[in-house]
Structure formats: C-alpha cells, structure tokens
Design an enzyme around this catalytic site. Structure first.
Site, PDB file in Angstrom:
ATOM      1  NE  ARG A 239       8.966  83.538  -7.152  1.00 45.54           N
ATOM      2  CZ  ARG A 239       8.261  82.812  -7.943  1.00 45.54           C
ATOM      3  NH1 ARG A 239       7.761  83.027  -9.056  1.00 45.54           N
ATOM      4  NH2 ARG A 239       8.057  81.289  -7.163  1.00 45.54           N
ATOM      5  CD  GLU A 268       4.282  89.039  -7.184  1.00 46.02           C
ATOM      6  OE1 GLU A 268       3.583  88.224  -6.831  1.00 46.02           O
ATOM      7  OE2 GLU A 268       4.661  88.867  -8.510  1.00 46.02           O
ATOM      8  CG  HIS A 287       2.831  85.694  -9.516  1.00 44.25           C
ATOM      9  ND1 HIS A 287       3.799  85.992  -8.735  1.00 44.25           N
ATOM     10  CD2 HIS A 287       3.312  84.502  -9.919  1.00 44.25           C
ATOM     11  CE1 HIS A 287       4.583  84.714  -8.590  1.00 44.25           C
ATOM     12  NE2 HIS A 287       4.188  84.086  -9.523  1.00 44.25           N
TER      13      HIS A 287
HETATM   14  C1  DGY Z   1       5.599  79.102  -9.162  1.00 41.10           C
HETATM   15  O1  DGY Z   1       5.239  77.981  -9.231  1.00 41.10           O
HETATM   16  O2  DGY Z   1       7.004  79.417  -8.871  1.00 41.10           O
HETATM   17  C2  DGY Z   1       4.904  80.149  -9.636  1.00 41.10           C
HETATM   18  O3  DGY Z   1       5.451  81.401  -9.685  1.00 41.10           O
HETATM   19  C3  DGY Z   1       3.692  80.157  -8.833  1.00 41.10           C
HETATM   20  O4  DGY Z   1       3.903  80.643  -7.592  1.00 41.10           O
END
Ligand code: DGY
Length: 327
Positions: A239, A268, A287
């Site tokens: 993240r 993002e 992402h």
């Molecule tokens: C998750 O599954 O957490 C990935 O980052 C996709 O959002």
C-alpha cells in the site's frame, strides 16, 4: 425469502454464478467506476450482504448507517478501506481474499526489482522519445542482482513467494522484519529475522509486503531512507501509505538511495507530473498486483465462497474479525 447481495462493481462472473446457485438474490452495480459514498449507502440499505472492493470506503459512519448488514465480503486481500473495529462493534463479519493473488503480486515485485536494477522503463521511454542513438559504454548502467541481499518487510504469503523467487533466480540472501517472527516462513524460505534498522542497513533490495496499519503508515520516511545503502532499491507492492512519497522523492533526488519500484503510490492515482515518473532508476505501475485472470477469478470465487460458507456453516473461510463469530 432469499438474502440480497450487492456487488459494488462488475467482477469476474464466477462470484455472481456461485451466489445465485446458492440461492442468493444478487445485484451487481453496473458502473465503470467506484460507487460514490451516497450511491453506496443508498444501495447497501436495500441488501443484507455487501461484496465490496478496496475502492469503497467503509468507515464508521457507513457502518452506523448500514448496521443491518449481515456480512461484508471484500474482493481484495487488503482491507485498510474498512473500519474493521466499527464493523466488529456492530457484529458484522468482514472477509478478505488472501492467497489467491499472492503469486501474481509477488511477480509484480520481482518484475519491478529487475526493471529498476536495469532502468528498463527509462530505456523504453528513451526509445519512445526517438533517443535511441548509439551504443553507450558508460551511460545509464544498471547493476546485477546475483548474490545481493533481499530485505523483506512483511514476510507473509506474498513476501515468502518473493523470497523464493529471488533465492531461486539470483541466489540472493534473504533477511526480513515482521512484528513477530514467522518461523514457518523462515523454514520455507531460509530467510533470516533481523531488527528493522538492520533490515534498512543491510538490504540491497528492500521489498515491502506488509498491510497498511497505524503502525506501518508512513514508516518508510526520511529517517528510514537515510539508514539504507545509497545503492539500495526500495520496492513497494503493498500500500502506498506505507511510504512517505515526498521523502522518497527527496531520497532519490539526493542519491540517499539508488532506485524505487512502486506498484502502489500515495495518493492513487499518481499525477502524470510526479517527478518519480521521470527518474531513470524508478519504475511505477498503476496498482496491478492482482491483475491476472487467475488472481481476479480466484478473488471473485473466494469472496463468494466466504458468503456461502457463512450462511451454511456459520463461518466464512477467510475472516478478518473472527471475534464476531464468538459473540
Ligand atoms: C488487494 O487485494 O489488496 C490488492 O491490492 C488489490 O486491491
């Protein structure tokens, strides 16, 4: 009467199929974007179950308004968009989709590492700009990964796969730091536990695989980058909130660290004029960690099976707040 489910975005059809076969009444929100807060509340009010995405903000105010929900099943492994404590206060189980996207996400971390070490995105951009001129003996050299030290922050499922990929491909030494030691993963990967400062000091590649929590928020900041080697590469596929983006830019501009590979940014989406996008030893992706057919299908299946299992056995397969089941 059958239970009603809202799926907040079009996802692989296996979710809807499984839920319908199990007797649920399913509504899929048809928009080509995330629902707004008001749309989400308006539609969630009419159903018993929510199958949500990471782009839905389920905060305390949401749960106060929609405390009738019987379960929230998230189509993602991460759940930092959900106020789990609030859901727990209202005794609402929250589920996520671990494991099914681990290979796909580790591949992105591995790919970013190779890309950055050889400045591949940058070289590609030079071709697009018509700047492929002649053989350059000394310009834009990268470095080799064989024998380097990989530092993993967050040795869980994805981190372990990244460790195995790096050991197998490049014979890399693997060190890691977690809140608690992961003995099983140590046995599986040969990774060696170190404290956070040693992880920063010793890693040639430092790859982040932890969840975003109050403890990890902004952890990779100016002070952390200052402790890293000036030849090191920082990779983040978890993240964007785990690193401080302004501090990362400064560390790269001042040669405090050598490079960075990001599949997650903060915020993002990243703006097109972000200086990171023009740095030779930086690679940024939008992402896409779980963006394979296999992973997204697995996520849809597991998100549906969590709901089905909850109504069949009283227990979802992968629940985040298991304490609600006891009460
Ligand atoms: C998750 O599954 O957490 C990935 O980052 C996709 O959002």
């Amino acid at each position: 009467m059958s239970k009603k489910i809202l799926i907040t975005r079009i996802i692989p059809p296996v979710a809807e199929e499984l839920l319908q076969q199990a007797g649920f009444t399913v509504t899929v929100w048809p928009g080509d974007r995330a629902m707004t807060k008001d749309e989400l509340i308006e539609h969630a009010r009419k159903v018993d179950i929510l199958l949500s995405l990471g782009s839905n903000k389920l905060d305390r105010a949401f749960f106060e308004t929609c405390n009738h929900l019987e379960i929230v099943s998230q189509f993602a492994v991460g759940f930092d968009n959900i106020d789990v404590a609030a859901a727990t206060d209202f005794k609402i189980p929250v589920c996520n989709t671990p494991d099914v996207l681990s290979e796909a996400t580790a591949d992105v971390a591995f790919g970013l590492m190779i890309n950055v070490s050889r400045k591949m995105f940058y070289h590609h951009k030079l071709i697009l700009k018509g700047e492929w001129k002649q053989f350059e003996p000394l310009k834009n050299l990268g470095f080799e990964l064989t024998g380097k030290t990989l530092g993993i922050f967050g040795l869980g499922r994805i981190g372990s796969i990244m460790a195995q990929r790096c050991k197998g491909a490049y014979g890399m030494k693997v060190i890691y730091h977690n809140r608690n030691r992961n003995i099983e993963a140590e046995k599986e990967t040969g990774a060696q536990y170190v404290d956070f400062d040693t992880l920063l000091h010793d890693s040639d590649i430092l790859s982040v695989h932890s969840a975003l929590t109050p403890e990890t928020k902004g952890l990779f900041n100016k002070q952390a980058f200052a402790k890293m080697k000036n030849t090191a590469v920082f990779i983040n596929t978890s993240r964007g909130g785990v690193h401080n983006e302004a501090d990362l830019i400064e560390a790269l501009q001042n040669n405090i660290i050598w490079g960075a590979g990001l599949d997650v940014t903060n915020p993002e989406p990243m703006q097109a004029d972000n200086p990171l996008l023009n740095m030779p030893s930086v690679a940024v992706l939008p992402h896409i960690g779980s963006a394979t057919i296999e992973a997204r299908t697995g996520m849809a299946r597991l998100a549906a099976e969590n709901i089905i299992s909850f109504y069949k056995t009283g227990k979802p397969i992968t629940i985040v707040n298991a304490e609600v089941l006891k009460s």
